[in-house]
Design an enzyme around this catalytic site. Sequence first.
Site, PDB file in Angstrom:
ATOM      1  N   ASP A  79       1.172  -1.133  -0.177  1.00 43.03           N
ATOM      2  CA  ASP A  79      -0.209  -0.195   0.127  1.00 43.03           C
ATOM      3  C   ASP A  79       1.019   1.655  -0.053  1.00 43.03           C
ATOM      4  O   ASP A  79       1.879   1.425   0.970  1.00 43.03           O
ATOM      5  CB  ASP A  79      -0.864   0.145   1.638  1.00 43.03           C
ATOM      6  CG  ASP A  79      -1.361  -1.069   1.303  1.00 43.03           C
ATOM      7  OD1 ASP A  79      -2.221  -1.791   0.777  1.00 43.03           O
ATOM      8  OD2 ASP A  79      -2.221  -1.582   2.716  1.00 43.03           O
ATOM      9  N   GLU A 108     -10.510  -2.653   3.761  1.00 47.67           N
ATOM     10  CA  GLU A 108      -8.917  -1.590   4.412  1.00 47.67           C
ATOM     11  C   GLU A 108      -8.589  -0.293   3.450  1.00 47.67           C
ATOM     12  O   GLU A 108      -9.683  -0.021   2.665  1.00 47.67           O
ATOM     13  CB  GLU A 108      -7.912  -2.610   3.855  1.00 47.67           C
ATOM     14  CG  GLU A 108      -7.648  -4.276   4.342  1.00 47.67           C
ATOM     15  CD  GLU A 108      -7.168  -5.392   3.849  1.00 47.67           C
ATOM     16  OE1 GLU A 108      -6.308  -6.242   4.868  1.00 47.67           O
ATOM     17  OE2 GLU A 108      -6.772  -5.392   3.195  1.00 47.67           O
TER      18      GLU A 108
END
Length: 526
Positions: A35, A217
């Site tokens: 990420d 998420e």
Amino acid sequence: MSTFLDAPRPGTPPAGTSRFRPAIHFTARNTWLNDPNGLVFHDGLYHLFFQNNPFGSAWGNMSWGHATSRDLMHWTEHRVAIACDEAEDIFSGSVVVDRGNTSGFGTTAAPALVAIYTSAYKAASEYNGTQAQSLAYSTDAGMTWRRYDENPVLTRDSAHFRDPKVFRYQGEQGACWVMVAVEAQHQKVVLYRSEDLKSWDFLSEFGPANADAGEWECPDLFPLSVDGDPDNTKWVLIVNVNPGAVAGGSGGQYFVGHFDGVRFVPDAGSLAAPTGVSSLDASASDAALRQCQWLDWGRDCYASVSFSEAPDGRRIIIGWMNNWDYANELPTAPWRSSMTLAREVRLTAVNGAARLAQQPVLARPGEGAGLDADAELMSMGLSELNGEALRLPDSVPGAAQVIEILISPGGADRIDLRIFGSSDAAHGAVLSYYTARAELSLDRRHSGDTGFHTKFASVESAPLVLEHGVLKLLIVVDACSVEVFAQDGTVVLTDLVFPEAGHLQTWLSAEGGPATVLKLAVSTLT
Ligand code: FRU
């Protein structure tokens, strides 16, 4: 391209490259990334922190890596910003510029950058097994970071409370910090507020809604005006979901609605009909998923979040160009994974509902927006496409290729663009528009290496209704990726592809009848 400073990581293998290293997407020099974290623009630099394993090319030892860029295409990697230790892994989060020195970490004259990240606690910690939110700060414009000694600042005694995105909210009662984070396994976004970034009060929660089969998420929440109208501002809530995204595995959905400083309420048109997205009946669930709003309809765009403080009020997002289904097996070494291109997002009305439109940021330093005209390889106007395929310039190893096509399918059943094609046309990634089905699809099953994971060979598709009969495509091809921005970026589709060396041909064709090419332009970027 990425350049690399220092040799900050003891024990890492020497720099390596491979033909899959992209030209204008960020990759770490010789390690794993996932990420994007802490995206912030500060003092003329875009900072990209990222989930990084400083010691290897698979997920683990999660720390915040760091890179900076002036143009969002060319990046310099710096030493690790926040490193894991025996007590905690440093999971995803965000960075704010604390202009009012609310935290006391800097001064108002020289504001600190404050990172709000998830501590994923390990055996050496008294919080072992839980995830909670912590702070680190930098008083040298993001280059070095110190952890706050009273971490964590926000805990829920939860094993899955993570990914805080913090922003400054200006309400009628004044300004405060707002955090959106997730209870990942409960498919909930949780919202908190704070005066000083250290003490947090619960505001509300949102979810489950729409795609709720996997963990939620990396959320984000930001305002945008619809078609630039300052009197019509809406809020966009991004919720990444893994697995259970529309193309399978990981993906990003979004909701458009209203935020009043306490609660996010989606517009009715932003909620999919309640046919049970998490239904066990695969076709019902697939149909329901296709009613949700997706940032990207491809396999490889996850964990997209936006920059804090992007200049000129722009909202720019970056995603991780990968999918947890096969992320750890990608056939590159010693680096593994890249980010998507930076994408500027706007809201625009589509059939009466506000929808996101994304454009890749392809500016060059000093040139403002737009492509380098010197690198234009092909440009043509009106012409007929009938029977015979049209050969476009080959992709150039080491460069990204930008292809713009405006085409009216007219009597054609299908328009095909073959990318990374072999001379016998047996191989390539094929982007197709199906006129009758009103669908755009990308088939990567016959392009290069697909065998490294059983879930990799795939065909992705997105509903796409033509306006005035014209298909508008902007496609960026870069070493191992294809990013498609269709209909001014209202439909986006991103896939990784690992072509055979030498499969560089690009062909455009119309099947089943004549089509009219209105515009075709091909250029390169390095
Ligand atoms: C998303 C994610 C986050 C977490 C991080 C760990 O890809 O699972 O929820 O913070 O990756 O690396």
